[in-house]
Design an enzyme around this catalytic site. Structure first.
Site, PDB file in Angstrom:
ATOM      1  CB  CYS A 184       8.025  -0.857   3.527  1.00 23.10           C
ATOM      2  SG  CYS A 184       7.361  -2.047   2.162  1.00 23.10           S
ATOM      3  CB  CYS A 214       7.305  -7.746  -1.630  1.00 27.59           C
ATOM      4  SG  CYS A 214       9.034  -7.373  -2.031  1.00 27.59           S
TER       5      CYS A 214
END
Length: 602
Positions: free
Chosen positions: A546, A571
Site C-alpha cells: 500500500c 487511502c
C-alpha cells in the site's frame, strides 16, 4: 462529505431539465443496525430521486470525457434534439482531482476529438525536446548504460507533450460543459441497477451521512438513481462497478486475466540550472531485482518542475518488497540524485495501471452498457502511454453508440452498442496494441529482465508484432507472492528527508481527505484472514504494497494479539490492495463522494 447544498444543486439542475420523475422511485432495502429506530429505518428506505438522461458516463477521466464530447458533437452535427442529455458522474471533488499520470501524451486522439485544441488553449505547452533511456545495472550501483532510441519506434517521443493529465482533464471538462454536457463532480456511483431481464438499467450514487457504526447521522441523505438508455463505465483501473459487470456478464471468458503495475509519482521544483524543459528520461534496472518488472521516469515540465515517477509490476514475488521504498531508494542512484539536490518535493500520489495489453481486454459490451479506457485496459506498455489509447476507446465507443441512437431517436429503449467491439478491432488502436502484445509477458519468462529485453525487444522493435503467436501472462498478480520463509527480507535505508521521505510525510503532499465518520470503504470478506493467512504466511504484505499507509498490524490491547488496523482516511484510491491481496479478501468500494486525494498538478 457532500454538502446538502451540493446535492440540492444536482436535484435542481435535474429538475430544470425535466428529468426527475417524482412519481417513479426505487424502493431500496438495506441491512439495519439492530438498535436502529423505526424513523431511521424509514429514512434508509426513502424513495430516491430518479434521473433519466440519455447517457450516463461513470468517471470523468480522459476516456469518459472523450466519449461524452464525441457523443455530443455527433448529436449537434446531426440535428439531434437539444434534450439529448449526457451526464458524467465523477467521484472526485472536481474533474482532475483523482487524475494521476506521468505524463507524456501522444496527441493523436486529441487531434481527432478537438482538432483546434491549440487555439482553444489546451494545456499541452511543453513539447518533448530530448529523449533518453538509461539501463541502471542492478548489480553495480555506479553503472549506467544509455540505450539507443530508434526514430519512429514506440519509444520515440518526438511530437509528444509533457503535461499534467489532471489539468488536461480539467480542460476537457470545460470543453464538455460548453457543449452542454452535464458534469457532476463529488458524486460517487456506488451501485448498479438492473432491469428484470438482467440488463443494466443504470447506477445509483451512494447514501451519505452514515457513521462508522452504520448509524444514520443528522446529515443523512439518500443517493440518486440514474436511468439512462446507455451506461458507459469509465472508472479507471479496477473500477468498483466495472468489476461487478465484468463478473456478472463473464466478460473475461475469452481473454487472459489482467495484470497490473503500481505507479508512484512526485512533482519536484528543482534548481533552474538543472532544469531542462522538455527533457524526457526513463530508466530500468536498479533498484529492482532481475525478476521484478518496472522502471522510472523524469519529465522536465513547466515552472522548473520535474515529474518523477516509478512503476513496479504487481506480479512481484517477494512479500517484503515495498514499491514505495523502491521508489525512494532509486532516487539516490548516482545517475539520478543530482536532479533532486537543492530541490523541493511538492506533490505525491499513486495509482495502479493496467499492463495486460490486448490479450487481457475483456469483452467491451454487455446489455445496456460498455467499458472504455483503463476500466478495460488499453495501456500501450512499451510506449508507456495510455491517455491517447483511453481517449480513442471513448471516441470509438461514442461513434458506435451514436449509430444505435440514430436508429431509435424517440423511445426510451436501452441502447446496446453492438458495433463497438468490431469498430475497435478495425481501428488504429487495435493495430497499435496488437503490435506490442508480447512485450509485457516477455518479462515473465525464465530469465526475468534480460529475457524480457531480448524477447520483448525482438517482438516490439524488429518483428513489430508480426510473430504468429501471443504470449500468455504469468499467474494473476495476487497469486504471485511467495511465503515469507522462502524469501529474503529486504532492508530499506532510512529516508534522509531531503531526497527520500517517509511515507506519511509524503502522503500529506497528496491533499488526501475523507470524512472520518463513515463506514470503511476497504471492506474485508473475512475479518480473520489478515492475521491467520496474510500475517502468518506473508508477514503482512498489506503495509508494504500500500503506497498510503492504510494498513498496519497492531497489538490489540484487549486480546494482546495482532490485528489488522485499516486507516481508511489515508487511502489514495489506487486500488493496489484490491489487486494484490493474496486471498482477494479486500474489496475496495466507493466512499462518500469528494473523498480521496485532491491532486492539483498531477
Amino acid at each position: 462529505m457532500l454538502s446538502t447544498l451540493l446535492r440540492r444543486k444536482l436535484y435542481e439542475k435535474c429538475a430544470k431539465n425535466n428529468s426527475i420523475n417524482l412519481n417513479k422511485f426505487n424502493y431500496f432495502t438495506s441491512k439495519f443496525n439492530l438498535e436502529e429506530t423505526e424513523e431511521d429505518k424509514l429514512k434508509r428506505n426513502e424513495e430516491r430521486f430518479i434521473e433519466e438522461p440519455d447517457v450516463v458516463i461513470v468517471g470523468g477521466g480522459p476516456s469518459g470525457l472523450s466519449a461524452a464530447i464525441k457523443l455530443k458533437q455527433l448529436a449537434l452535427e446531426n440535428d439531434f434534439s437539444e434534450d439529448f442529455r449526457i451526464c458524467v458522474i465523477e467521484k472526485g471533488s472536481e474533474i482532475g482531482s483523482h487524475i494521476l499520470s506521468g505524463a507524456v501524451i501522444d496527441p493523436k486522439a486529441l487531434n481527432e476529438l478537438i482538432p483546434d485544441w491549440k487555439e482553444k488553449e489546451a494545456p499541452l505547452n511543453v513539447p518533448v525536446t530530448k529523449d533518453e533511456i538509461l539501463f541502471l545495472n542492478p548489480g553495480n550501483v555506479n553503472s549506467k548504460v544509455k540505450v539507443p532510441i530508434l526514430k519512429g519506434s514506440v519509444l520515440d517521443n518526438h511530437g509528444n507533450y509533457i503535461v499534467s493529465l489532471g489539468n488536461v482533464c480539467r480542460w476537457l471538462g470545460q470543453q464538455a460543459e460548453e457543449l452542454g454536457i452535464e458534469i457532476y463532480p463529488g458524486f460517487a456511483a456506488s451501485e448498479i441497477i438492473y432491469n428484470e431481464d438482467n440488463s443494466v438499467k443504470g447506477i445509483a450514487t451512494n447514501d451519505v451521512g452514515i457513521s462508522k457504526s452504520n448509524k444514520l447521522k443528522p446529515t443523512f441523505e439518500r443517493g440518486m438513481e440514474f436511468h439512462p438508455r446507455l451506461t458507459i463505465f469509465a472508472e479507471g483501473v479496477r473500477g468498483h462497478l466495472s468489476k461487478q459487470v465484468i463478473e456478472k456478464y463473464d466478460l473475461r471468458k475469452d481473454c487472459q486475466h489482467q495484470t497490473y503495475g503500481l505507479g508512484l509519482k512526485e512533482v519536484w521544483k528543482v534548481d533552474p540550472k538543472k532544469h531542462k524543459l522538455g527533457h524526457v528520461q526513463h530508466t530500468f534496472g536498479y533498484p529492482l531485482e532481475n525478476n521484478v518488472y518496472g522502471g522510472s521516469f523524469l519529465y522536465h515540465f513547466e515552472d522548473n518542475q520535474v515529474n518523477v515517477g516509478f512503476v513496479v509490476g504487481l506480479d512481484y514475488e517477494n512479500p517484503y518488497l515495498s514499491p514505495y521504498q523502491e521508489f525512494q531508494r532509486w532516487k539516490h542512484h548516482p545517475a539520478i540524485k543530482d536532479i533532486f539536490e537543492g530541490g523541493e518535493c511538492i506533490s505525491y500520489g499513486a495509482r495502479a495501471i493496467t499492463e495486460g495489453g490486448i490479450q487481457s481486454l475483456p469483452k467491451l459490451t454487455f446489455p445496456g452498457g460498455c467499458l472504455i479506457g483503463d476500466t478495460a485496459g488499453f495501456l500501450n506498455v512499451p510506449k508507456i502511454k495510455g491517455t491517447h489509447t483511453a481517449m480513442k476507446s471513448g471516441i470509438i465507443c461514442a461513434e458506435s453508440a451514436f449509430k444505435e441512437f440514430q436508429k431509435d431517436k424517440e423511445s426510451r429503449n436501452l441502447i446496446n452498442v453492438n458495433d463497438y467491439q468490431k469498430d475497435f478491432e478495425a481501428s488504429w488502436l487495435y493495430k497499435e496494441l496488437h503490435e506490442v502484445r508480447n512485450f509485457r509477458p516477455a518479462f515473465s519468462r525464465p530469465g526475468g529482465l534480460y529475457a524480457g529485453i531480448a524477447l520483448g525487444g525482438l517482438s516490439t522493435f524488429i518483428l513489430k508484432g508480426k510473430e504468429p503467436f501471443t504470449l500468455k501472462h504469468h499467474k494473476p498478480d495476487h497469486e504471485c507472492l511467495k511465503e515469507k520463509h522462502t524469501v529474503k527480507k529486504i532492508n530499506y535505508p532510512k529516508p534522509d528527508n531531503k531526497i527520500s521521505f517517509d511515507l506519511l510525510t509524503n502522503l500529506q503532499r497528496s491533499n488526501t481527505f475523507h470524512e472520518e465518520d463513515q463506514p470503511c470503504h476497504l471492506t474485508l470478506k473475512d475479518n480473520t484472514v489478515p492475521v491467520s493467512i496474510n500475517l502468518d504466511k506473508y508477514d503482512g504484505p498489506e503495509n508494504r504494497y500500500c503506497p498510503a499507509g492504510v494498513y498496519e498490524y497492531v497489538v490489540d490491547k484487549t486480546t494482546n494479539k495482532p490485528r489488522l488496523q485499516i486507516n481508511q482516511s489515508n487511502c489514495l484510491h489506487c486500488k493496489t490492495c484490491d489487486i494484490k491481496d493474496p486471498t482477494q479478501n479486500i474489496n475496495w468500494v466507493t466512499p462518500e463522494g469528494s473523498g480521496g486525494p485532491k491532486y492539483t498538478n498531477m
